[in-house]
Design a protein around this motif. Sequence first.
Motif, mmCIF file in Angstrom:
data_model
loop_
_atom_site.group_PDB
_atom_site.id
_atom_site.type_symbol
_atom_site.label_atom_id
_atom_site.label_comp_id
_atom_site.label_asym_id
_atom_site.label_seq_id
_atom_site.Cartn_x
_atom_site.Cartn_y
_atom_site.Cartn_z
ATOM 1 N N PHE A 15 0.829 -1.201 0.000
ATOM 2 C CA PHE A 15 0.000 0.000 0.000
ATOM 3 C C PHE A 15 0.867 1.256 0.000
ATOM 4 O O PHE A 15 1.874 1.335 0.713
ATOM 5 N N VAL A 16 0.447 2.266 -0.792
ATOM 6 C CA VAL A 16 1.170 3.534 -0.850
ATOM 7 C C VAL A 16 0.505 4.603 0.012
ATOM 8 O O VAL A 16 1.057 5.694 0.180
ATOM 9 N N ALA A 17 -0.666 4.313 0.530
ATOM 10 C CA ALA A 17 -1.367 5.221 1.438
ATOM 11 C C ALA A 17 -2.320 4.400 2.284
ATOM 12 O O ALA A 17 -2.763 3.319 1.880
ATOM 13 N N ASP A 18 -2.643 4.918 3.473
ATOM 14 C CA ASP A 18 -3.569 4.209 4.352
ATOM 15 C C ASP A 18 -5.014 4.484 3.936
ATOM 16 O O ASP A 18 -5.246 5.247 2.984
ATOM 17 N N PRO A 19 -6.013 3.886 4.601
ATOM 18 C CA PRO A 19 -7.408 4.074 4.174
ATOM 19 C C PRO A 19 -7.884 5.525 4.193
ATOM 20 O O PRO A 19 -8.839 5.875 3.503
ATOM 21 N N GLU A 20 -7.231 6.384 4.990
ATOM 22 C CA GLU A 20 -7.582 7.814 5.017
ATOM 23 C C GLU A 20 -6.709 8.628 4.070
ATOM 24 O O GLU A 20 -6.666 9.852 4.147
ATOM 25 N N ASP A 21 -5.990 7.956 3.185
ATOM 26 C CA ASP A 21 -5.114 8.583 2.197
ATOM 27 C C ASP A 21 -3.863 9.184 2.829
ATOM 28 O O ASP A 21 -3.182 10.003 2.216
ATOM 29 N N GLY A 22 -3.548 8.757 4.043
ATOM 30 C CA GLY A 22 -2.335 9.234 4.691
ATOM 31 C C GLY A 22 -1.106 8.476 4.222
ATOM 32 O O GLY A 22 -1.178 7.278 3.927
ATOM 33 N N VAL A 23 0.029 9.175 4.160
ATOM 34 C CA VAL A 23 1.264 8.554 3.676
ATOM 35 C C VAL A 23 2.390 8.621 4.708
ATOM 36 O O VAL A 23 3.536 8.281 4.404
ATOM 37 N N THR A 24 2.061 9.037 5.921
ATOM 38 C CA THR A 24 3.088 9.199 6.949
ATOM 39 C C THR A 24 3.853 7.907 7.202
ATOM 40 O O THR A 24 5.086 7.906 7.323
ATOM 41 N N GLU A 25 3.119 6.794 7.255
ATOM 42 C CA GLU A 25 3.766 5.523 7.578
ATOM 43 C C GLU A 25 4.782 5.105 6.515
ATOM 44 O O GLU A 25 5.874 4.645 6.835
ATOM 45 N N VAL A 26 4.409 5.242 5.247
ATOM 46 C CA VAL A 26 5.289 4.740 4.185
ATOM 47 C C VAL A 26 6.446 5.682 3.882
ATOM 48 O O VAL A 26 7.456 5.268 3.299
ATOM 49 N N PHE A 27 6.325 6.952 4.280
ATOM 50 C CA PHE A 27 7.407 7.902 4.048
ATOM 51 C C PHE A 27 8.171 8.247 5.319
ATOM 52 O O PHE A 27 9.056 9.107 5.300
ATOM 53 N N GLY A 28 7.841 7.584 6.424
ATOM 54 C CA GLY A 28 8.509 7.897 7.677
ATOM 55 C C GLY A 28 10.010 7.745 7.632
ATOM 56 O O GLY A 28 10.752 8.503 8.282
ATOM 57 N N TRP A 29 10.504 6.774 6.857
ATOM 58 C CA TRP A 29 11.947 6.535 6.764
ATOM 59 C C TRP A 29 12.700 7.761 6.250
ATOM 60 O O TRP A 29 13.893 7.929 6.538
ATOM 61 N N GLN A 30 12.029 8.631 5.492
ATOM 62 C CA GLN A 30 12.708 9.810 4.953
ATOM 63 C C GLN A 30 13.030 10.849 6.026
ATOM 64 O O GLN A 30 13.865 11.725 5.803
ATOM 65 N N PHE A 31 12.367 10.744 7.168
ATOM 66 C CA PHE A 31 12.518 11.766 8.204
ATOM 67 C C PHE A 31 13.119 11.247 9.505
ATOM 68 O O PHE A 31 13.581 12.046 10.316
ATOM 69 N N THR A 32 13.128 9.941 9.702
ATOM 70 C CA THR A 32 13.509 9.422 11.023
ATOM 71 C C THR A 32 14.524 8.282 10.972
ATOM 72 O O THR A 32 14.846 7.714 12.013
ATOM 73 N N SER A 33 15.051 7.951 9.794
ATOM 74 C CA SER A 33 15.891 6.751 9.698
ATOM 75 C C SER A 33 17.374 7.009 9.917
ATOM 76 O O SER A 33 18.180 6.076 9.918
ATOM 77 N N GLY A 34 17.766 8.282 10.097
ATOM 78 C CA GLY A 34 19.184 8.556 10.288
ATOM 79 C C GLY A 34 19.469 10.024 10.491
ATOM 80 O O GLY A 34 18.547 10.847 10.625
ATOM 81 N N ASP A 35 20.752 10.365 10.456
ATOM 82 C CA ASP A 35 21.187 11.732 10.742
ATOM 83 C C ASP A 35 21.718 12.473 9.527
ATOM 84 O O ASP A 35 22.188 13.608 9.655
ATOM 85 N N VAL A 36 21.664 11.857 8.351
ATOM 86 C CA VAL A 36 22.135 12.531 7.141
ATOM 87 C C VAL A 36 21.036 13.454 6.627
ATOM 88 O O VAL A 36 19.928 13.005 6.317
ATOM 89 N N GLU A 37 21.337 14.742 6.552
ATOM 90 C CA GLU A 37 20.341 15.710 6.096
ATOM 91 C C GLU A 37 20.379 15.846 4.574
ATOM 92 O O GLU A 37 21.449 15.989 3.985
ATOM 93 N N VAL A 38 19.202 15.797 3.974
ATOM 94 C CA VAL A 38 19.063 15.943 2.522
ATOM 95 C C VAL A 38 17.997 16.985 2.258
ATOM 96 O O VAL A 38 16.852 16.846 2.707
ATOM 97 N N ASN A 39 18.349 18.048 1.546
ATOM 98 C CA ASN A 39 17.375 19.065 1.175
ATOM 99 C C ASN A 39 16.752 18.679 -0.156
ATOM 100 O O ASN A 39 17.467 18.414 -1.122
ATOM 101 N N THR A 40 15.426 18.665 -0.206
ATOM 102 C CA THR A 40 14.750 18.194 -1.412
ATOM 103 C C THR A 40 14.816 19.194 -2.550
ATOM 104 O O THR A 40 14.679 18.824 -3.719
ATOM 105 N N GLY A 41 14.980 20.479 -2.241
ATOM 106 C CA GLY A 41 14.935 21.493 -3.275
ATOM 107 C C GLY A 41 13.500 21.743 -3.712
ATOM 108 O O GLY A 41 12.547 21.223 -3.131
#
Length: 205
Positions: A15-41
């Motif tokens: 699943f790419v989104a939960d039943p309420e169309d939320g994506v926090t769970e599937v994209f959580g790794w982008q914000f909490t998986s480490g200390d390397v900062e990446v600016n998306t631009g």
Amino acid sequence: MARLIAIMSMSLDGFVADPEDGVTEVFGWQFTSGDVEVNTGGADAMTLRMSAPSAAHYLGLTSELGAVLTGRRTFDKAEGWGGNHAWGPAFVLTHHVPDGWPRAGSAVHFVTDGLDSAVQQAKDAAGEKAVGVHGADTIQQLLNAGLLDELAIDVAAVLLGSGVRLFDQLDAAPVLGDPSVVQGVGVTHLRYPVSRAEHPSPGTR
């Protein structure tokens, strides 16, 4: 000719989104998986915090891109990326141009005459680079039309149980080559080449 690369993060159960169309769970790794900062631009730039392997994967993949192709649902969810997507000009496949768009100074374009036109416009804009594809429905249409070159899937270590599936409404199972694999923290990054088999002309779902 520019390649089309589907880029999505999904749960282990597809699943790419939960039943309420939320994506926090599937994209959580982008914000909490480490200390390397990446600016998306882009106009709505964010600072991501990833593990070193995920950051290297993300930066390597996004450096290949010169344009974006996506559907209306993703555009709405992202609030139009502030008018300028970080990966280059964005082409939104839709039946109707949303109110208030297009906007001056924006690199978001709306394609109302079908998938073939959207693909061609995105490829022309990308030039020698690749086109990144967002959105489950758009990816499904491209797979059914035999137009997708690669699947770049970030499999998050979560189970959602229900929601929006990435691989739904497929006419036939695509033929995938051997993947490249990058192990991050809380996520596995997979890149599969997709065989360009003969398919019927794309529809306009």
